[in-house]
Structures are given as structure tokens and as C-alpha cells.
Write a protein that holds these residues in place. Sequence first.
Motif, PDB file in Angstrom:
ATOM      1  N   PHE A 306       0.833  -1.212   0.000  1.00  0.00           N
ATOM      2  CA  PHE A 306       0.000   0.000   0.000  1.00  0.00           C
ATOM      3  C   PHE A 306       0.860   1.250   0.000  1.00  0.00           C
ATOM      4  CE2 PHE A 306      -1.689   3.397   2.735  1.00  0.00           C
ATOM      5  CZ  PHE A 306      -2.730   3.827   1.937  1.00  0.00           C
ATOM      6  N   ASN A 307       1.846   1.299   0.892  1.00  0.00           N
ATOM      7  CA  ASN A 307       2.699   2.489   0.976  1.00  0.00           C
ATOM      8  C   ASN A 307       3.500   2.721  -0.295  1.00  0.00           C
ATOM      9  OD1 ASN A 307       2.047   3.440   3.576  1.00  0.00           O
ATOM     10  ND2 ASN A 307       3.284   1.843   4.518  1.00  0.00           N
ATOM     11  N   THR A 308       3.790   1.661  -1.023  1.00  0.00           N
ATOM     12  CA  THR A 308       4.524   1.795  -2.279  1.00  0.00           C
ATOM     13  C   THR A 308       3.611   2.262  -3.412  1.00  0.00           C
ATOM     14  OG1 THR A 308       6.084   0.049  -1.654  1.00  0.00           O
ATOM     15  CG2 THR A 308       5.907   0.570  -3.999  1.00  0.00           C
ATOM     16  N   CYS A 309       2.403   1.714  -3.473  1.00  0.00           N
ATOM     17  CA  CYS A 309       1.514   1.953  -4.612  1.00  0.00           C
ATOM     18  C   CYS A 309       0.696   3.224  -4.475  1.00  0.00           C
ATOM     19  CB  CYS A 309       0.577   0.758  -4.794  1.00  0.00           C
ATOM     20  SG  CYS A 309       1.415  -0.792  -5.184  1.00  0.00           S
ATOM     21  N   TYR A 310       0.317   3.573  -3.257  1.00  0.00           N
ATOM     22  CA  TYR A 310      -0.537   4.745  -3.075  1.00  0.00           C
ATOM     23  C   TYR A 310       0.316   6.005  -3.008  1.00  0.00           C
ATOM     24  CZ  TYR A 310      -4.015   7.930  -1.164  1.00  0.00           C
ATOM     25  OH  TYR A 310      -4.864   9.002  -0.979  1.00  0.00           O
ATOM     26  N   THR A 311       0.086   6.922  -3.942  1.00  0.00           N
ATOM     27  CA  THR A 311       0.855   8.167  -3.998  1.00  0.00           C
ATOM     28  C   THR A 311      -0.017   9.382  -3.736  1.00  0.00           C
ATOM     29  OG1 THR A 311       0.524   8.311  -6.409  1.00  0.00           O
ATOM     30  CG2 THR A 311       2.520   7.175  -5.620  1.00  0.00           C
ATOM     31  N   GLY A 312      -1.236   9.149  -3.219  1.00  0.00           N
ATOM     32  CA  GLY A 312      -2.142  10.251  -2.929  1.00  0.00           C
ATOM     33  C   GLY A 312      -1.820  10.918  -1.606  1.00  0.00           C
ATOM     34  N   SER A 313      -2.688  11.848  -1.215  1.00  0.00           N
ATOM     35  CA  SER A 313      -2.434  12.650  -0.006  1.00  0.00           C
ATOM     36  C   SER A 313      -3.582  12.572   0.991  1.00  0.00           C
ATOM     37  CB  SER A 313      -2.205  14.111  -0.399  1.00  0.00           C
ATOM     38  OG  SER A 313      -3.314  14.616  -1.135  1.00  0.00           O
ATOM     39  N   ASP A 314      -4.362  11.511   0.935  1.00  0.00           N
ATOM     40  CA  ASP A 314      -5.483  11.352   1.855  1.00  0.00           C
ATOM     41  C   ASP A 314      -4.949  10.879   3.205  1.00  0.00           C
ATOM     42  OD1 ASP A 314      -7.730  10.696   3.292  1.00  0.00           O
ATOM     43  OD2 ASP A 314      -8.774   9.727   1.623  1.00  0.00           O
ATOM     44  N   SER A 315      -4.750  11.800   4.117  1.00  0.00           N
ATOM     45  CA  SER A 315      -4.162  11.469   5.417  1.00  0.00           C
ATOM     46  C   SER A 315      -5.101  10.608   6.259  1.00  0.00           C
ATOM     47  CB  SER A 315      -3.791  12.746   6.177  1.00  0.00           C
ATOM     48  OG  SER A 315      -4.938  13.553   6.384  1.00  0.00           O
ATOM     49  N   ILE A 316      -6.404  10.774   6.067  1.00  0.00           N
ATOM     50  CA  ILE A 316      -7.360   9.946   6.816  1.00  0.00           C
ATOM     51  C   ILE A 316      -7.218   8.485   6.413  1.00  0.00           C
ATOM     52  CG2 ILE A 316      -9.812   9.479   7.214  1.00  0.00           C
ATOM     53  CD1 ILE A 316     -10.339  12.455   6.909  1.00  0.00           C
ATOM     54  N   LEU A 317      -7.123   8.228   5.115  1.00  0.00           N
ATOM     55  CA  LEU A 317      -6.912   6.859   4.637  1.00  0.00           C
ATOM     56  C   LEU A 317      -5.592   6.308   5.164  1.00  0.00           C
ATOM     57  CD1 LEU A 317      -7.445   4.390   2.780  1.00  0.00           C
ATOM     58  CD2 LEU A 317      -6.283   5.667   0.961  1.00  0.00           C
ATOM     59  N   GLN A 318      -4.536   7.107   5.076  1.00  0.00           N
ATOM     60  CA  GLN A 318      -3.226   6.630   5.523  1.00  0.00           C
ATOM     61  C   GLN A 318      -3.233   6.309   7.023  1.00  0.00           C
ATOM     62  OE1 GLN A 318      -1.275  10.116   4.007  1.00  0.00           O
ATOM     63  NE2 GLN A 318      -0.386   9.019   2.269  1.00  0.00           N
ATOM     64  N   ASN A 319      -3.900   7.141   7.817  1.00  0.00           N
ATOM     65  CA  ASN A 319      -3.980   6.877   9.255  1.00  0.00           C
ATOM     66  C   ASN A 319      -4.822   5.636   9.538  1.00  0.00           C
ATOM     67  OD1 ASN A 319      -2.403   9.086   9.924  1.00  0.00           O
ATOM     68  ND2 ASN A 319      -4.153  10.463  10.166  1.00  0.00           N
ATOM     69  N   ASN A 320      -5.927   5.481   8.798  1.00  0.00           N
ATOM     70  CA  ASN A 320      -6.766   4.295   8.978  1.00  0.00           C
ATOM     71  C   ASN A 320      -6.016   3.018   8.617  1.00  0.00           C
ATOM     72  OD1 ASN A 320      -8.931   5.797   9.851  1.00  0.00           O
ATOM     73  ND2 ASN A 320      -9.943   5.866   7.861  1.00  0.00           N
ATOM     74  N   MET A 321      -5.203   3.088   7.559  1.00  0.00           N
ATOM     75  CA  MET A 321      -4.412   1.920   7.163  1.00  0.00           C
ATOM     76  C   MET A 321      -3.375   1.579   8.228  1.00  0.00           C
ATOM     77  SD  MET A 321      -5.295   0.400   4.340  1.00  0.00           S
ATOM     78  CE  MET A 321      -3.811  -0.408   3.720  1.00  0.00           C
ATOM     79  N   LEU A 322      -2.736   2.597   8.765  1.00  0.00           N
ATOM     80  CA  LEU A 322      -1.734   2.357   9.809  1.00  0.00           C
ATOM     81  C   LEU A 322      -2.397   1.762  11.055  1.00  0.00           C
ATOM     82  CD1 LEU A 322       1.081   2.572  11.032  1.00  0.00           C
ATOM     83  CD2 LEU A 322       0.572   4.965  11.606  1.00  0.00           C
ATOM     84  N   GLU A 323      -3.523   2.330  11.451  1.00  0.00           N
ATOM     85  CA  GLU A 323      -4.222   1.836  12.632  1.00  0.00           C
ATOM     86  C   GLU A 323      -4.656   0.387  12.432  1.00  0.00           C
ATOM     87  OE1 GLU A 323      -8.376   2.696  15.068  1.00  0.00           O
ATOM     88  OE2 GLU A 323      -7.548   4.238  13.750  1.00  0.00           O
ATOM     89  N   LEU A 324      -5.210   0.077  11.238  1.00  0.00           N
ATOM     90  CA  LEU A 324      -5.639  -1.288  10.964  1.00  0.00           C
ATOM     91  C   LEU A 324      -4.452  -2.241  10.935  1.00  0.00           C
ATOM     92  CD1 LEU A 324      -7.887  -3.275  10.189  1.00  0.00           C
ATOM     93  CD2 LEU A 324      -7.485  -2.647   7.793  1.00  0.00           C
ATOM     94  N   TYR A 325      -3.351  -1.809  10.328  1.00  0.00           N
ATOM     95  CA  TYR A 325      -2.156  -2.648  10.261  1.00  0.00           C
ATOM     96  C   TYR A 325      -1.639  -2.984  11.658  1.00  0.00           C
ATOM     97  CZ  TYR A 325       2.816  -3.694   9.915  1.00  0.00           C
ATOM     98  OH  TYR A 325       4.062  -4.272  10.079  1.00  0.00           O
ATOM     99  N   LEU A 326      -1.566  -1.980  12.530  1.00  0.00           N
ATOM    100  CA  LEU A 326      -1.079  -2.221  13.891  1.00  0.00           C
ATOM    101  C   LEU A 326      -2.018  -3.142  14.661  1.00  0.00           C
ATOM    102  CD1 LEU A 326       0.134   1.383  14.817  1.00  0.00           C
ATOM    103  CD2 LEU A 326       1.551  -0.587  14.200  1.00  0.00           C
ATOM    104  N   ARG A 327      -3.319  -2.958  14.457  1.00  0.00           N
ATOM    105  CA  ARG A 327      -4.289  -3.790  15.167  1.00  0.00           C
ATOM    106  C   ARG A 327      -4.230  -5.232  14.672  1.00  0.00           C
ATOM    107  NH1 ARG A 327      -9.785  -4.091  14.041  1.00  0.00           N
ATOM    108  NH2 ARG A 327      -9.659  -2.195  12.790  1.00  0.00           N
ATOM    109  N   LEU A 328      -4.154  -5.408  13.337  1.00  0.00           N
ATOM    110  CA  LEU A 328      -4.101  -6.767  12.797  1.00  0.00           C
ATOM    111  C   LEU A 328      -2.770  -7.446  13.103  1.00  0.00           C
ATOM    112  CD1 LEU A 328      -5.791  -6.206   9.311  1.00  0.00           C
ATOM    113  CD2 LEU A 328      -6.804  -7.232  11.341  1.00  0.00           C
TER     114      LEU A 328
END
Length: 401
Positions: A306-328
Motif C-alpha cells: 500500500f505504501n509503495t503503490c498509493y501516492t495520494g495525499s489522503d491522510s485519513i486513509l493513511q492513518n486508517n491503514m496504519l491503525e488497521l495494520y497495527l491492530r491486525l
Amino acid sequence: QKPHFFSTSPLPFLTYASKLSPMKKLVPLLGLCILLLSSCQPDPKDYAILSGKIQNAPKTLLLHSDYASGNKDYTIQLQEDGSFHDTIETKGGLYALIDKSNLIHLYLKPSEEYILNYDVKSFEEEGVQMGGTDLDYNEYYLEQSRKRVFVSPLGDGKSEDEFRAYIQQIEQDKLDRLATSKLPPELKEFERNEIHFQYCVELILYLYYTEVDTPSAGSRSDLDLDYDNEAYYKKYGNYARLVREHYSVLSQKVESERQASGSTYNHLQELTELVSNEYIRNDLIAQDALYYLKNAKDKDAAYREFNTCYTGSDSILQNNMLELYLRLSSLEKGTPSPKFYDFKNYAGGTSSLDDFQGKYVYIDLWASWCGNCFNEFPELHALEEAYKDKNIEFLSIAWQD
């Protein structure tokens, strides 16, 4: 009531004006008239009033704003008799009112009032009784909504040629209604494109669900479009949906080919290679990323992808992905279990995970409103009975009960 920027006494102004020549008197008096007239003009409103009565409807309806309008969605609460009265903040644009059976399109403008009366059960036969201050646009949208045809992507047994003829007729009926509408030219052009993109969505879904491997020349011609038009993607909801379906079909074909050959398939990486437009690519990745991470066997690899492929600037998405990754990641096999403390138990005391130190622990999460949970209880009891002499505890934890 006097405007707030005037003195309560006009005498100083009139005394000064009386000393001027007739022509010089005229200028300030004209200025005064202009100020008074402008102060009496009503302030432009940034909202519309939507009211009426809807019979046989659920108590809560959704007013969903159009894809690219920039307006927000609203939840409309009906009274016991089905009546409602709401203030809708809007820049102007299309909305869809969703009841339990119908999807009704409306065009709302700021400073206008709309009255909507209909019966959910007889909407298709009787339509909507609409009143208010702005009806021309909505005569068209309400008629399109009333005559909407729901098309099954399975085709109801139709051959490809029969299905194309069927949805072409639906498209032509919509265009005929559009031609006689009172919409302005720019809105007619918008509707014309949306209608055609809807046709293309229905065709591409039919070809996918009926597993047509080699579409006809007609279907190929209809779907020979530019799928990387960023301006269209931002403007037309049906075009954006068409693009999503197009790349979804392509990526699934690639996945099947990779699985057949035994090679690795990485969904987000595949989108990066398939979609040339960066904005569209990032939006498609954003829609799939959370689901992809949840279902990935290797969470570390999926998050790096995800971090390699996504080049956008949606910080909410990036934070949600990080939170989900840490939880999983905390639930990966071999990692310490998340702990719980002092949960109330059936005996009236409390239990914590540390109370079962040294044992295997089987945890079942359930809820009082979950029918499937109750259906599983007999099997869980049988499992517990089968392992009653083993070093294992079975815990059922109610979620938010």
C-alpha cells in the motif's frame, strides 16, 4: 425598521443637503436611495427547504447528494404521520431520496422551497405530487425516477444481442424524456452522458456475470472508451462506476492467469500497472486498500505494498491503514494475545485474561442481537464438552452488551 448603519435621526444629513445646489443635492439623495434599496433586498440563502408527507415509508430516509456535487448527505426523520420539514444546506445540485423501495432523484437549489408528497407503495403508478417554488427541473427527474428500470446483470436468460437491444431501448426511452424536458443545455448534456455511461455499466456487468469470454463486435465497440479520463471521473458518477467495473474485471482476469501459472498476484501492485492516470489509480487503491489489508495473509507485505503503490495525499486513509495494520499485526500467529481486564462474568464476579495463565484459551465473541451467534451455541457447548479434560478454557464474550 431602519438599517443599522443609519442614524436614528436623519436631520444632520438633511440639514447638510439643504445647503447644496439642486444638482449637488441629487447625488447624495440618489446614494441614499440605492443604499436603502440594497438594504431591503433579502440575503441570498445557502439552503433549500424540503417538506412534505411520505406514506408507508420507514421513519428514517436518506437524502444522498450527487457524486460530484460537493453537497453533503442528509438523514430525514419522518413524523408518525409521514410528514417532514427539513432545511437542506446546498450549493445546488442533484440528490437521491432513498426510501425502502424507491430511489427518487431531485434537483435542489438554494433559496428555493420544495414540497414532496407521495406513497411509497404506489410511487411507480401515481408518482409524486410536488409543489413549491422551483418545479421545472424536477418534472424531468421525478419522471425518470418513476420509470426507472432495474436491470439484472444476469440478463434474465437473454442472449448478448438480446440484452444489448434491451438496454439500448431503455437508454433511448431515457433520452426521449430528456429531449422534452425543461433542463438547460448544460444540464441536458450532463444527463445525456450519464445515461450513456449507465448503459455501458449494465453491458460490462452482463458480460462479466454471464461469463462472455468473447464479446460481439457491437459490445466491443460500445465499450471501446477512454477509461483514464480524470475530468469525467470527477464529474460523472456513472463514468466513475464504469471505470471501477472495467479495472475490476481486468484485475480479476490477471489474478486468474497468475493463479493458473502459480505466480504471485498483488492486487494493489496490479492496479498500479493497469491504471495510467494517477488520480484514478489512487482513488481505486483507496477504495480497495482496507479490505485488501484485512484479507491479506501477510499483513506486513500488504501494508508495504500500500505504501509503495498509493501516492495520494489522503491522510485519513493513511492513518486508517496504519491503525488497521497495527491492530491486525497484534493478532498475528505467535504474537502475544491482546489482554482484557475485569470483564463481568456470569457468576457475578470479574475475569481477566491473566486468570487463565498457562492454559489455551478459546474466545468466542457474540452479541444479543446476533442470530448466528445463538445458532452456534450448541456446537460450542459440544466442543467444550469434548475438551473438558484438556488444558483449555472456552470463553464467550458479549460485544457491547
